[in-house]
Design a protein around this motif. Sequence first.
Motif, PDB file in Angstrom:
ATOM      1  N   ARG A 245       0.640  -2.610   3.885  1.00 55.40           N
ATOM      2  CA  ARG A 245      -0.068  -3.881   3.830  1.00 55.40           C
ATOM      3  C   ARG A 245      -0.190  -4.304   2.373  1.00 55.40           C
ATOM      4  O   ARG A 245      -0.184  -3.448   1.475  1.00 55.40           O
ATOM      5  N   PRO A 246      -0.304  -5.604   2.093  1.00 60.27           N
ATOM      6  CA  PRO A 246      -0.437  -6.036   0.698  1.00 60.27           C
ATOM      7  C   PRO A 246      -1.814  -5.668   0.140  1.00 60.27           C
ATOM      8  O   PRO A 246      -2.824  -5.774   0.827  1.00 60.27           O
ATOM      9  N   ILE A 247      -1.812  -5.199  -1.105  1.00 62.02           N
ATOM     10  CA  ILE A 247      -3.048  -4.875  -1.813  1.00 62.02           C
ATOM     11  C   ILE A 247      -3.005  -5.547  -3.187  1.00 62.02           C
ATOM     12  O   ILE A 247      -1.929  -5.864  -3.695  1.00 62.02           O
ATOM     13  N   GLU A 248      -4.182  -5.761  -3.768  1.00 60.80           N
ATOM     14  CA  GLU A 248      -4.265  -6.501  -5.023  1.00 60.80           C
ATOM     15  C   GLU A 248      -5.435  -5.992  -5.853  1.00 60.80           C
ATOM     16  O   GLU A 248      -6.434  -5.542  -5.310  1.00 60.80           O
ATOM     17  N   THR A 249      -5.283  -6.089  -7.175  1.00 63.15           N
ATOM     18  CA  THR A 249      -6.367  -5.758  -8.082  1.00 63.15           C
ATOM     19  C   THR A 249      -6.280  -6.628  -9.328  1.00 63.15           C
ATOM     20  O   THR A 249      -5.195  -7.073  -9.710  1.00 63.15           O
TER      21      THR A 249
ATOM     22  N   SER B 290       0.809  -1.223   0.000  1.00 63.84           N
ATOM     23  CA  SER B 290       0.000   0.000   0.000  1.00 63.84           C
ATOM     24  C   SER B 290       0.840   1.270   0.000  1.00 63.84           C
ATOM     25  O   SER B 290       0.323   2.344  -0.279  1.00 63.84           O
ATOM     26  N   GLY B 291       2.112   1.159   0.340  1.00 64.46           N
ATOM     27  CA  GLY B 291       2.988   2.317   0.322  1.00 64.46           C
ATOM     28  C   GLY B 291       2.817   3.257   1.504  1.00 64.46           C
ATOM     29  O   GLY B 291       3.377   4.340   1.522  1.00 64.46           O
ATOM     30  N   GLU B 292       2.049   2.838   2.476  1.00 66.27           N
ATOM     31  CA  GLU B 292       1.834   3.663   3.665  1.00 66.27           C
ATOM     32  C   GLU B 292       2.879   3.330   4.724  1.00 66.27           C
ATOM     33  O   GLU B 292       3.625   2.362   4.590  1.00 66.27           O
TER      34      GLU B 292
END
Length: 69
Positions: free
Chosen positions: A32-36, A26-28
């Motif tokens: 946390r891992p994010i997906e699309t 997420s780059g925060e």
Amino acid sequence: METKIFDDYGIEILKRSGKYFLRTDSGEMASRPIETEISMEDASLAQKGPQSAYDVIIKYDKMGSFKNV
């Protein structure tokens, strides 16, 4: 079944049930891992280099399509 087809430039590209997915963080500060889900064309483009990967991430981020993994 999930197959990892690419892992570099801070992204993973996965193929699951014939569809392509891009996973990144997420780059925060508390990342946390994010997906699309992404198109086959964008999956190919993201593998060309760091700038192309970044461009694909920004495209889908602007669409608001990333979900937490």
